[in-house]
Design an enzyme around this catalytic site. Structure first.
Site, PDB file in Angstrom:
ATOM      1  N   LYS A   1      15.118  34.023  86.576  1.00  0.00           N
ATOM      2  CA  LYS A   1      15.733  32.818  86.007  1.00  0.00           C
ATOM      3  C   LYS A   1      17.259  32.954  86.015  1.00  0.00           C
ATOM      4  O   LYS A   1      17.978  32.036  86.370  1.00  0.00           O
ATOM      5  CB  LYS A   1      15.203  32.577  84.578  1.00  0.00           C
ATOM      6  CG  LYS A   1      13.735  32.118  84.575  1.00  0.00           C
ATOM      7  CD  LYS A   1      13.094  32.193  83.197  1.00  0.00           C
ATOM      8  CE  LYS A   1      11.599  31.900  83.291  1.00  0.00           C
ATOM      9  NZ  LYS A   1      10.884  32.062  82.023  1.00  0.00           N
TER      10      LYS A   1
ATOM     11  N   GLN B   1      11.600  34.147  76.039  1.00  0.00           N
ATOM     12  CA  GLN B   1      10.558  34.558  76.985  1.00  0.00           C
ATOM     13  C   GLN B   1       9.285  34.944  76.227  1.00  0.00           C
ATOM     14  O   GLN B   1       9.305  35.783  75.342  1.00  0.00           O
ATOM     15  CB  GLN B   1      11.064  35.738  77.835  1.00  0.00           C
ATOM     16  CG  GLN B   1      10.110  36.150  78.938  1.00  0.00           C
ATOM     17  CD  GLN B   1       9.898  35.064  79.997  1.00  0.00           C
ATOM     18  OE1 GLN B   1      10.829  34.384  80.423  1.00  0.00           O
ATOM     19  NE2 GLN B   1       8.652  34.879  80.418  1.00  0.00           N
TER      20      GLN B   1
ATOM     21  N   ASP C   1      12.369  24.852  77.658  1.00  0.00           N
ATOM     22  CA  ASP C   1      11.011  25.277  78.010  1.00  0.00           C
ATOM     23  C   ASP C   1       9.996  24.179  77.672  1.00  0.00           C
ATOM     24  O   ASP C   1       8.848  24.231  78.099  1.00  0.00           O
ATOM     25  CB  ASP C   1      10.634  26.563  77.258  1.00  0.00           C
ATOM     26  CG  ASP C   1      10.646  27.779  78.171  1.00  0.00           C
ATOM     27  OD1 ASP C   1      10.608  27.581  79.405  1.00  0.00           O
ATOM     28  OD2 ASP C   1      10.681  28.912  77.652  1.00  0.00           O
TER      29      ASP C   1
END
Ligand code: NAP
Length: 295
Positions: free
Chosen positions: A52, A96, A119
């Site tokens: 990412k 994450q 997200d």
């Protein structure tokens, strides 16, 4: 049969973002900024976060990584998120997953400012998605929609079977495919581990999204001719021929299923790359909304 090429489509999206950043209105302001938090040092999570960050750099976004020890307290993680929520220089926040067992994942997701929820896991984002309102869509299902859009695949009226009902893939893609949008307008069946007669259901599908995390699960006898198959699965399978010691396997028995399909995504080189492109899109959208830049 046509391969839905995640490398090609994700590159096209990244090129488009690079061009946008060079346009008037963007040039005078700071670049989009994604802040990632990684708790612990799980191998797969390390790889995802590194990728990412690399992709942010590739398109000219700023990124920062906050690393916390696997045994860090929930309070410490909460305080890092609160700082990022307040930081005017940060557009997107990514924690994450999965988090270590002692940390309440739901609480952490709920803490992220919905305006920075790139997200798309916050209940506000989910609620808006369900209602078909503009929002941050979780990156993997968003990536699948971008892929279908790129290849101009007509999904309207098609029967889509989604295998898996997780909050990050199965459930959101089932909702997106059912919305009155293009792509969308599918009749959707959601399957899970309690589903009976899965093979018969899959044989009725025009589109199958396999998102269960069982390598090679979807076999040729479960797929009708000319189906569209989207393979979301990513499982590390031991492979002594690979330098890393493992190979990445999808949920589809690709070599036998592909000949029956009109379109199919490979693993690797399919949905995984689209997921990152979609995260960049979400970050860009968070940035333009925050800085009130026309996009
Ligand atoms: P998950 O949370 O473990 O969910 C798996 C889902 O599959 C559950 O709903 C489960 O049903 C269902 N399932 C399990 N076994 C089944 C069976 N035999 N028949 C039918 N349904 C079954 O997994 P996830 O997070 O959604 O991820 C799924 C896969 O996608 C994994 O391989 C993951 O690594 C991969 N993934 C890839 C990307 C990407 O960027 N390409 C992103 C995210 C995830 P129950 O609900 O009944 O347990």
């Amino acid at each position: 049969m046509e391969i839905l090429d995640g490398k090609l489509v994700s590159q096209a999206i990244k090129d488009k973002l690079k061009i946008k950043l060079s346009e008037p209105g963007h040039q005078d302001s700071r670049p989009p900024h994604l802040a990632a938090i990684l708790v612990g040092n799980d191998g797969a999570s390390e790889t995802y976060v590194a990728s990412k960050i690399k992709n942010c750099a590739e398109v000219g976004f700023k990124s920062s990584l906050i690393r916390l020890e696997a045994d860090c307290t929930e309070e410490k993680l909460v305080s890092e998120i609160e700082k990022l929520n307040k930081n005017e220089d940060v557009d997107g926040i990514l924690v994450q997953l999965p988090l270590p067992k002692h940390i309440n994942e739901e609480k952490i997701i709920n803490l992220i400012n919905p305006a920075k929820d790139v997200d798309g896991f916050h209940p506000v984002s989910t609620g808006r998605m369900v209602q078909g309102l503009s929002t941050f869509i979780p990156a993997t299902p968003y990536g699948i929609m971008l892929m279908l859009e790129h290849y101009k695949i007509d999904t309207s009226g098609k029967h889509a079977v989604v295998i898996g009902r997780s909050n990050i893939v199965g459930r959101p893609i089932s909702i997106l495919l059912s919305l009155n949008t293009n792509p969308g307008n599918c009749t959707v069946t959601v399957c899970h581990s309690r589903t009976k007669n899965l093979k018969e259901i899959c044989l009725q599908a025009d589109i199958i999204v396999a998102a269960l995390g069982k390598p090679g699960f979807l076999t040729a006898d479960m797929v009708k001719e000319n189906s569209i198959v989207i393979d979301v699965g990513i499982t590390r399978v031991p492979d002594s021929n690979k330098k890393s010691g493992f190979a990445i396997k999808g949920d589809v028995d690709f070599s036998n299923v592909a000949p029956k399909c009109s379109y199919i995504t490979p693993v690797p080189g399919g949905v995984g790359l689209m997921t990152i492109a979609a995260l960049l899109m979400n970050t860009y959208n968070a940035y333009t909304q925050r800085l009130k830049i026309n996009n």
